[in-house]
Design an enzyme around this catalytic site. Sequence first.
Site, PDB file in Angstrom:
ATOM      1  N   LYS A 191      67.505 -18.577  82.330  1.00 38.22           N
ATOM      2  CA  LYS A 191      67.864 -16.991  82.532  1.00 38.22           C
ATOM      3  C   LYS A 191      69.074 -16.371  82.432  1.00 38.22           C
ATOM      4  CE  LYS A 191      64.177 -17.111  86.458  1.00 38.22           C
ATOM      5  NZ  LYS A 191      63.646 -18.419  86.445  1.00 38.22           N
ATOM      6  N   HIS A 248      69.755 -22.076  86.590  1.00 38.15           N
ATOM      7  CA  HIS A 248      68.784 -21.656  85.750  1.00 38.15           C
ATOM      8  C   HIS A 248      69.161 -21.060  84.594  1.00 38.15           C
ATOM      9  CE1 HIS A 248      65.508 -21.327  89.152  1.00 38.15           C
ATOM     10  NE2 HIS A 248      66.435 -20.985  89.874  1.00 38.15           N
ATOM     11  N   GLU A 289      62.726 -18.753 100.528  1.00 44.17           N
ATOM     12  CA  GLU A 289      63.883 -17.809  99.964  1.00 44.17           C
ATOM     13  C   GLU A 289      63.346 -16.370 100.535  1.00 44.17           C
ATOM     14  OE1 GLU A 289      66.434 -16.821  95.918  1.00 44.17           O
ATOM     15  OE2 GLU A 289      64.671 -18.003  95.864  1.00 44.17           O
ATOM     16  N   ASP A 310      73.087 -21.799  90.923  1.00 50.73           N
ATOM     17  CA  ASP A 310      71.880 -21.032  90.968  1.00 50.73           C
ATOM     18  C   ASP A 310      71.806 -20.133  89.569  1.00 50.73           C
ATOM     19  OD1 ASP A 310      69.271 -20.396  91.525  1.00 50.73           O
ATOM     20  OD2 ASP A 310      69.688 -19.358  93.495  1.00 50.73           O
ATOM     21  N   ASN A 311      71.778 -18.800  89.950  1.00 45.16           N
ATOM     22  CA  ASN A 311      71.520 -17.933  88.823  1.00 45.16           C
ATOM     23  C   ASN A 311      72.815 -17.287  88.307  1.00 45.16           C
ATOM     24  OD1 ASN A 311      68.933 -17.814  90.560  1.00 45.16           O
ATOM     25  ND2 ASN A 311      68.284 -16.840  88.590  1.00 45.16           N
ATOM     26  N   HIS A 345      61.753 -24.690  95.099  1.00 40.29           N
ATOM     27  CA  HIS A 345      62.299 -23.394  95.700  1.00 40.29           C
ATOM     28  C   HIS A 345      61.246 -23.302  96.952  1.00 40.29           C
ATOM     29  CE1 HIS A 345      64.110 -23.055  91.781  1.00 40.29           C
ATOM     30  NE2 HIS A 345      64.377 -22.070  92.173  1.00 40.29           N
ATOM     31  N   HIS A 357      71.434 -27.449  90.950  1.00 37.73           N
ATOM     32  CA  HIS A 357      70.392 -26.200  90.720  1.00 37.73           C
ATOM     33  C   HIS A 357      70.980 -24.978  90.040  1.00 37.73           C
ATOM     34  CE1 HIS A 357      66.957 -24.015  93.164  1.00 37.73           C
ATOM     35  NE2 HIS A 357      67.653 -23.246  92.491  1.00 37.73           N
TER      36      HIS A 357
END
Length: 448
Positions: A86, A83, A235, A333-334, A232, A81
């Site tokens: 981004k 991104h 959250e 994640d990010n 998602h 998972h």
Amino acid sequence: MAKGADFGRYVLHNVRLSGAVTKPAMGAEGTELFLADVTVLNGGIFATTPAGRRLAGWGGGDLIRIDAGGRLIVPAFIDCHTHLDKSHILPRTPTADGTFDGALAATRFDRTANWTARDVGTRMDFALRSAFHHGTVAMRTHLDSQMPQAGISWPVFAELRQHWRDKIDLQASCLFPIDMARDDAFLAETARRVADAGGVLGAVAFPAPDIDDLLDKMFKTASHHGLDLDFHADETADPAADVLRRIAEAAQRWSFAGKILVGHCCSLAMQDDAIVEATLDTVARAGIAIVSLPTCNLYLQDRRDNGTTPRWRGVTLLHEMKRRGIPVALASDNTRDPFNSYGDLDMLETFRLGTRALHLDHPHGDWIRAVSTTPAEIMGLDGRGAIAGGQAADFILFEGRSWSEVLSRSESNRIVVRDGVPVSSPLPAYFELDGLDGIRRSSSRFDG
């Protein structure tokens, strides 16, 4: 590892392995660390054996013997998972304030202003080089798939997947607010795009008034195109957010045959025990897997605008899920964007933070599977996530000899081995991003 070694054929002697990531399981309890020898031939693992034991059936001549001194070895990481689209936009999003709503607004503005094919491709490649250096061998990235961005990012992803095919196995999941699924034409076009790319159908699922109908549309579309699903969900700290339960109920309504992964699920930790028990029982029956994103959840959740300290960790209930047999994973994640100002796609950092925030220790047990074996299974990657005969020699050799030693330092001197050969590529330098629109001139004035 020894200089001058023939990396086509050698025995890595006296390494410390976890029985949780060997096949068949080895060690006294199947999860304990034990000393072993790993025999590597022509880029693959020929065998794993207890340290010092003669290799049965070997008649291929002498092998170079490299003494690892009891250092811990784990499979190359699987990050299910992320991104990538981004990543590294933070320097040009000075309005980001560490909140979820602020991150949405800042990212939306930057996407509209700057996300050309060159911009997205440069940042994604930079992030992939970082992940590769740190030891990741497979990755799933979410791609913002509103139009016109979908027409830019998906072709860029296809090019990068081809370029990286011998280094990182890449998967992509579309990402859009689930209320956009009300538009039948958009959903059908997106599903075709995803199917053509061999991707996964995904969305940000939130408690919309018609959330059950929207989920039914997602499941119907995924079934029609033979796609897996990735959501998602929840959250938030709001205990009323119950989309995870609704996803599980939809999976049962549709008798869905594909894989389902749900990320975040933060609100579950804020709900009453009876609600938690019922939800997790439904999730287990539906065969859903869960991924927790500790770096992003800790960063965003319970952030307050009055300078007070957050009151909760923001992570979900992995222990309770695991006890029910629900597959659980951790992921990055990010990375350096408004949803998380920090990170470098280093899954050791993710595992370290997850261990501390989620208490994945005393005992450490088989939690290493959450960044290796389990996400490999979630992503349908045969031959990944374990150290075993017949699999590629893709692993990481740490300096530390125990979980405490490995998780106490950055392990920047770790040895990442791919196809039996140590990786020598350096981390990319941040100045490589300076040529992108807005990065250089904004980075000088923005310091987090």
